[in-house]
Design a protein around this motif. Structure first.
Motif, PDB file in Angstrom:
ATOM      1  N   THR A  27       0.792  -1.230   0.000  1.00  0.00           N
ATOM      2  CA  THR A  27       0.000   0.000   0.000  1.00  0.00           C
ATOM      3  C   THR A  27       0.830   1.289   0.000  1.00  0.00           C
ATOM      4  OG1 THR A  27      -1.874  -1.120   1.051  1.00  0.00           O
ATOM      5  CG2 THR A  27      -1.818   1.277   1.187  1.00  0.00           C
ATOM      6  N   PRO A  28       1.853   1.446   0.871  1.00  0.00           N
ATOM      7  CA  PRO A  28       2.610   2.707   0.825  1.00  0.00           C
ATOM      8  C   PRO A  28       3.205   2.996  -0.546  1.00  0.00           C
ATOM      9  CG  PRO A  28       3.114   1.523   2.844  1.00  0.00           C
ATOM     10  CD  PRO A  28       2.309   0.591   1.990  1.00  0.00           C
ATOM     11  N   LEU A  29       3.760   1.973  -1.205  1.00  0.00           N
ATOM     12  CA  LEU A  29       4.316   2.173  -2.543  1.00  0.00           C
ATOM     13  C   LEU A  29       3.222   2.528  -3.544  1.00  0.00           C
ATOM     14  CD1 LEU A  29       7.026  -0.611  -3.045  1.00  0.00           C
ATOM     15  CD2 LEU A  29       7.374   1.858  -2.995  1.00  0.00           C
ATOM     16  N   ALA A  30       2.087   1.863  -3.442  1.00  0.00           N
ATOM     17  CA  ALA A  30       0.989   2.155  -4.364  1.00  0.00           C
ATOM     18  C   ALA A  30       0.488   3.581  -4.166  1.00  0.00           C
ATOM     19  CB  ALA A  30      -0.152   1.156  -4.145  1.00  0.00           C
ATOM     20  N   MET A  31       0.426   4.044  -2.935  1.00  0.00           N
ATOM     21  CA  MET A  31      -0.033   5.412  -2.661  1.00  0.00           C
ATOM     22  C   MET A  31       0.918   6.442  -3.264  1.00  0.00           C
ATOM     23  SD  MET A  31      -1.452   5.052   1.259  1.00  0.00           S
ATOM     24  CE  MET A  31      -2.143   6.716   1.323  1.00  0.00           C
ATOM     25  N   ILE A  32       2.228   6.220  -3.091  1.00  0.00           N
ATOM     26  CA  ILE A  32       3.215   7.144  -3.665  1.00  0.00           C
ATOM     27  C   ILE A  32       3.126   7.127  -5.191  1.00  0.00           C
ATOM     28  CG2 ILE A  32       5.671   7.656  -3.889  1.00  0.00           C
ATOM     29  CD1 ILE A  32       4.496   8.269  -1.138  1.00  0.00           C
ATOM     30  N   ALA A  33       2.959   5.932  -5.762  1.00  0.00           N
ATOM     31  CA  ALA A  33       2.859   5.809  -7.220  1.00  0.00           C
ATOM     32  C   ALA A  33       1.630   6.531  -7.771  1.00  0.00           C
ATOM     33  CB  ALA A  33       2.833   4.341  -7.621  1.00  0.00           C
ATOM     34  N   CYS A  34       0.598   6.670  -6.943  1.00  0.00           N
ATOM     35  CA  CYS A  34      -0.627   7.348  -7.371  1.00  0.00           C
ATOM     36  C   CYS A  34      -0.602   8.841  -7.049  1.00  0.00           C
ATOM     37  CB  CYS A  34      -1.842   6.685  -6.722  1.00  0.00           C
ATOM     38  SG  CYS A  34      -2.152   5.006  -7.327  1.00  0.00           S
TER      39      CYS A  34
ATOM     40  N   ALA B  77     -10.473  -1.068  -2.553  1.00  0.00           N
ATOM     41  CA  ALA B  77      -9.211  -0.740  -3.216  1.00  0.00           C
ATOM     42  C   ALA B  77      -9.347  -0.791  -4.734  1.00  0.00           C
ATOM     43  CB  ALA B  77      -8.114  -1.694  -2.756  1.00  0.00           C
ATOM     44  N   LEU B  78     -10.193  -1.687  -5.228  1.00  0.00           N
ATOM     45  CA  LEU B  78     -10.389  -1.803  -6.675  1.00  0.00           C
ATOM     46  C   LEU B  78     -11.322  -0.726  -7.242  1.00  0.00           C
ATOM     47  CD1 LEU B  78     -10.731  -5.689  -6.872  1.00  0.00           C
ATOM     48  CD2 LEU B  78      -8.894  -4.315  -7.879  1.00  0.00           C
ATOM     49  N   MET B  79     -12.003  -0.005  -6.362  1.00  0.00           N
ATOM     50  CA  MET B  79     -12.953   1.015  -6.813  1.00  0.00           C
ATOM     51  C   MET B  79     -12.277   2.321  -7.214  1.00  0.00           C
ATOM     52  SD  MET B  79     -16.002   0.413  -4.022  1.00  0.00           S
ATOM     53  CE  MET B  79     -16.896   1.900  -4.513  1.00  0.00           C
ATOM     54  N   GLY B  80     -11.022   2.545  -6.778  1.00  0.00           N
ATOM     55  CA  GLY B  80     -10.356   3.791  -7.136  1.00  0.00           C
ATOM     56  C   GLY B  80      -9.046   3.954  -6.401  1.00  0.00           C
ATOM     57  N   VAL B  81      -8.305   5.019  -6.741  1.00  0.00           N
ATOM     58  CA  VAL B  81      -6.985   5.242  -6.154  1.00  0.00           C
ATOM     59  C   VAL B  81      -6.894   6.634  -5.517  1.00  0.00           C
ATOM     60  CG1 VAL B  81      -5.743   3.604  -7.608  1.00  0.00           C
ATOM     61  CG2 VAL B  81      -6.115   5.947  -8.426  1.00  0.00           C
ATOM     62  N   GLU B  82      -8.028   7.153  -5.064  1.00  0.00           N
ATOM     63  CA  GLU B  82      -8.020   8.390  -4.293  1.00  0.00           C
ATOM     64  C   GLU B  82      -7.592   8.084  -2.857  1.00  0.00           C
ATOM     65  OE1 GLU B  82      -8.535  11.309  -5.694  1.00  0.00           O
ATOM     66  OE2 GLU B  82      -8.915  10.326  -7.627  1.00  0.00           O
ATOM     67  N   LEU B  83      -7.241   9.134  -2.126  1.00  0.00           N
ATOM     68  CA  LEU B  83      -6.814   8.959  -0.734  1.00  0.00           C
ATOM     69  C   LEU B  83      -7.883   8.242   0.080  1.00  0.00           C
ATOM     70  CD1 LEU B  83      -4.697   9.556   1.468  1.00  0.00           C
ATOM     71  CD2 LEU B  83      -5.862  11.751   1.865  1.00  0.00           C
ATOM     72  N   SER B  84      -9.147   8.592  -0.136  1.00  0.00           N
ATOM     73  CA  SER B  84     -10.236   7.963   0.621  1.00  0.00           C
ATOM     74  C   SER B  84     -10.310   6.461   0.358  1.00  0.00           C
ATOM     75  CB  SER B  84     -11.571   8.625   0.263  1.00  0.00           C
ATOM     76  OG  SER B  84     -11.836   8.511  -1.134  1.00  0.00           O
TER      77      SER B  84
ATOM     78  N   LEU C 104       0.198  10.397  -4.126  1.00  0.00           N
ATOM     79  CA  LEU C 104      -0.028  10.808  -2.742  1.00  0.00           C
ATOM     80  C   LEU C 104       1.316  10.980  -2.033  1.00  0.00           C
ATOM     81  CD1 LEU C 104      -3.032   8.428  -2.031  1.00  0.00           C
ATOM     82  CD2 LEU C 104      -3.114  10.857  -2.572  1.00  0.00           C
ATOM     83  N   THR C 105       1.302  11.563  -0.842  1.00  0.00           N
ATOM     84  CA  THR C 105       2.542  11.919  -0.156  1.00  0.00           C
ATOM     85  C   THR C 105       2.956  10.846   0.850  1.00  0.00           C
ATOM     86  OG1 THR C 105       1.453  13.077   1.675  1.00  0.00           O
ATOM     87  CG2 THR C 105       1.875  14.339  -0.350  1.00  0.00           C
ATOM     88  N   GLN C 106       4.199  10.969   1.329  1.00  0.00           N
ATOM     89  CA  GLN C 106       4.691  10.076   2.371  1.00  0.00           C
ATOM     90  C   GLN C 106       3.901  10.247   3.660  1.00  0.00           C
ATOM     91  OE1 GLN C 106       8.627  11.566   2.241  1.00  0.00           O
ATOM     92  NE2 GLN C 106       9.239  10.380   0.451  1.00  0.00           N
ATOM     93  N   THR C 107       3.480  11.464   3.950  1.00  0.00           N
ATOM     94  CA  THR C 107       2.644  11.702   5.130  1.00  0.00           C
ATOM     95  C   THR C 107       1.298  11.012   4.988  1.00  0.00           C
ATOM     96  OG1 THR C 107       3.705  13.829   5.591  1.00  0.00           O
ATOM     97  CG2 THR C 107       1.516  13.482   6.527  1.00  0.00           C
ATOM     98  N   ASP C 108       0.716  11.059   3.784  1.00  0.00           N
ATOM     99  CA  ASP C 108      -0.541  10.341   3.534  1.00  0.00           C
ATOM    100  C   ASP C 108      -0.372   8.844   3.798  1.00  0.00           C
ATOM    101  OD1 ASP C 108      -1.898  12.640   2.716  1.00  0.00           O
ATOM    102  OD2 ASP C 108      -1.278  12.391   0.624  1.00  0.00           O
ATOM    103  N   ALA C 109       0.761   8.297   3.344  1.00  0.00           N
ATOM    104  CA  ALA C 109       1.018   6.869   3.537  1.00  0.00           C
ATOM    105  C   ALA C 109       1.179   6.543   5.014  1.00  0.00           C
ATOM    106  CB  ALA C 109       2.263   6.453   2.755  1.00  0.00           C
TER     107      ALA C 109
ATOM    108  N   TRP D 157      -7.305   4.829   2.368  1.00  0.00           N
ATOM    109  CA  TRP D 157      -7.505   4.839   3.807  1.00  0.00           C
ATOM    110  C   TRP D 157      -8.664   3.928   4.226  1.00  0.00           C
ATOM    111  CZ3 TRP D 157      -6.793  10.452   6.138  1.00  0.00           C
ATOM    112  CH2 TRP D 157      -5.448  10.812   6.033  1.00  0.00           C
ATOM    113  N   THR D 158      -9.755   3.952   3.493  1.00  0.00           N
ATOM    114  CA  THR D 158     -10.880   3.076   3.821  1.00  0.00           C
ATOM    115  C   THR D 158     -10.483   1.613   3.688  1.00  0.00           C
ATOM    116  OG1 THR D 158     -12.453   4.745   3.031  1.00  0.00           O
ATOM    117  CG2 THR D 158     -13.269   2.489   3.260  1.00  0.00           C
ATOM    118  N   ALA D 159      -9.747   1.295   2.622  1.00  0.00           N
ATOM    119  CA  ALA D 159      -9.289  -0.088   2.430  1.00  0.00           C
ATOM    120  C   ALA D 159      -8.375  -0.523   3.573  1.00  0.00           C
ATOM    121  CB  ALA D 159      -8.559  -0.213   1.092  1.00  0.00           C
TER     122      ALA D 159
END
Length: 411
Positions: A250-257, A309-316, A259-264, A319-321
């Protein structure tokens, strides 16, 4: 207060519980800082690996996998060391190793040494096997009435650890800018120093030595062949391994999309809180609805994590996943652990628990190692699609076990 004086006191139950409350409080505080090491590695390990690797970025999750493997390797030695030398000595020694691990990780980042960083993460994981024993140690000096509360206190420390770890990452990641995360692992070593201070004040008697040549309980192979052991172990492995598979990526996927390190880091914080927070009432839910139903709910939540997680790659979505992933792990793994307790006698407890933990963390390590390869080669969607067949298989095994046991009871 020594164990001798406690035994000679006029009201031993109350004295024992005063000692148990003291130990449980110390262990809860140690858990809140010592347990933070795992969330620090989870939140940063793959990011540090990604920055260190010039080629083959698919190996970026190896540091997190090394931590999980270290925990798997440490489960059996942790039990043997504490049985031989006592809880306090075992916990204190592991805290010293955790200090070394944090310092070594910071040095590896300064030197840009991927292998050395992986070694440091594996040492952190090894000490995590001792942290896993905190909740059992809290019950060692407690009366039967206080044991559930003692364990709950330590689990409360786990909730705090879920906040302390990610917040430590946020506060220290830029301490030695432009070298990211070096300060984070120096802080990890500092947290281990604080944990060491707490465990040094524990007062838990060393257990009596085993009588040589006397067998305690049934052979392990007889126990593991029981249908209930097989299904509980399978559900425990599924719950923990799928959680590790998704969480590591997940942290790598968030950065790739974007998002920030703080978000992760904050995402991991919510995830860990979801892992430990429900523990205060999971036991009551198990007592009311049954172990198998709670495991089934946990597995369904893991599937729900993959769906979100499959529904989208927004921050929400992330985090929900992650929250659903933590909740699913809590219900699935704790429920499976409760099922496991039906398979052994009191004298077989240590042997079976250690064997089960070794099995679980072995598969968790494999899932964590696979996570980076799957993410790099096949993408974030594939990581989540993998969840569904294993959830389905575990649900089928649960249904088979209940049918099998119902048929045995039918005359």
């Amino acid at each position: 207060m020594s164990s001798v004086s406690a035994a000679s006191a006029p009201n031993p139950v109350s004295v024992d519980d005063r000692l148990a409350k003291r130990n449980a409080l110390l262990l809860a505080m140690a858990q809140s800082v010592g347990g933070a090491s795992a969330s620090i590695v989870i939140a940063t390990g793959s990011l540090v690996g990604y920055m260190m690797l010039d080629e083959n970025k698919s190996l970026a999750t190896v540091p997190v996998s090394a931590m999980v493997l270290g925990t798997a390797i440490g489960t059996l030695p942790a039990g043997m060391i504490m049985r031989r030398f006592g809880r306090r000595a075992g916990f204190a020694g592991s805290s010293v190793v955790a200090i070394v691990a944090g310092l070594l990780a910071a040095y590896a980042i300064f030197q840009n040494s991927f292998l050395l960083f992986c070694l440091a993460c594996s040492l952190s994981g090894f000490t995590g096997a001792f942290v896993q024993q905190y909740r059992f140690a809290a019950a060692d000096t407690a009366s039967d009435a206080f044991k559930p509360k003692a364990i709950s206190w330590v689990l409360a420390g786990g909730v705090l650890a879920g906040v302390v770890g990610p917040q430590t990452v946020i506060w220290t990641k830029d301490l030695f800018d432009p070298i990211l995360f070096a300060g984070t692992f120096l802080a990890q070593a500092g947290l281990a120093v604080v944990a060491l201070c707490f465990v040094l004040f524990l007062k838990i008697p060393t257990p009596p030595r085993r009588v040589k040549g006397v067998r305690e309980g049934r052979p392990i192979m007889e126990i593991v062949r029981q249908p209930r052991f097989i299904v509980s172990a399978a559900c425990g492995v599924t719950s923990y391994a799928l959680m590790s598979l998704v969480m590591t990526a997940t942290p790598l996927a968030m950065i790739a999309c974007g998002l920030t390190q703080t978000d992760a880091a904050l995402g991991i914080q919510w995830h860990v809180l979801a892992m430990f927070g429900p523990s205060f009432f999971t036991g009551n839910l198990i007592a009311r609805f049954g172990k198998e139903r709670i495991v089934a709910v946990g597995l369904a939540l893991l599937a729900g994590c993959a769906i979100v997680a499959l529904m989208g790659v927004e921050l929400s979505h992330f985090w929900t996943a992650l929250i659903l992933l933590g909740l699913g792990w809590n219900f699935g793994f704790i429920g499976a652990t409760a099922m496991l307790t039906d398979t052994y006698r009191p004298e077989e407890r240590n042997m079976v628990q250690a064997s089960n933990d070794f099995l679980v963390f072995g598969f968790v390590a494999f899932a964590s190692f696979s996570s980076g390869q799957l993410l790099d080669i096949y993408g974030w969607s594939t990581v989540n699609w993998i969840v569904f067949p294993f959830v389905a298989l575990s649900l089928v095994l649960l249904w088979w076990l209940l049918s099998h046991e119902r048929n045995k009871q039918t005359p």
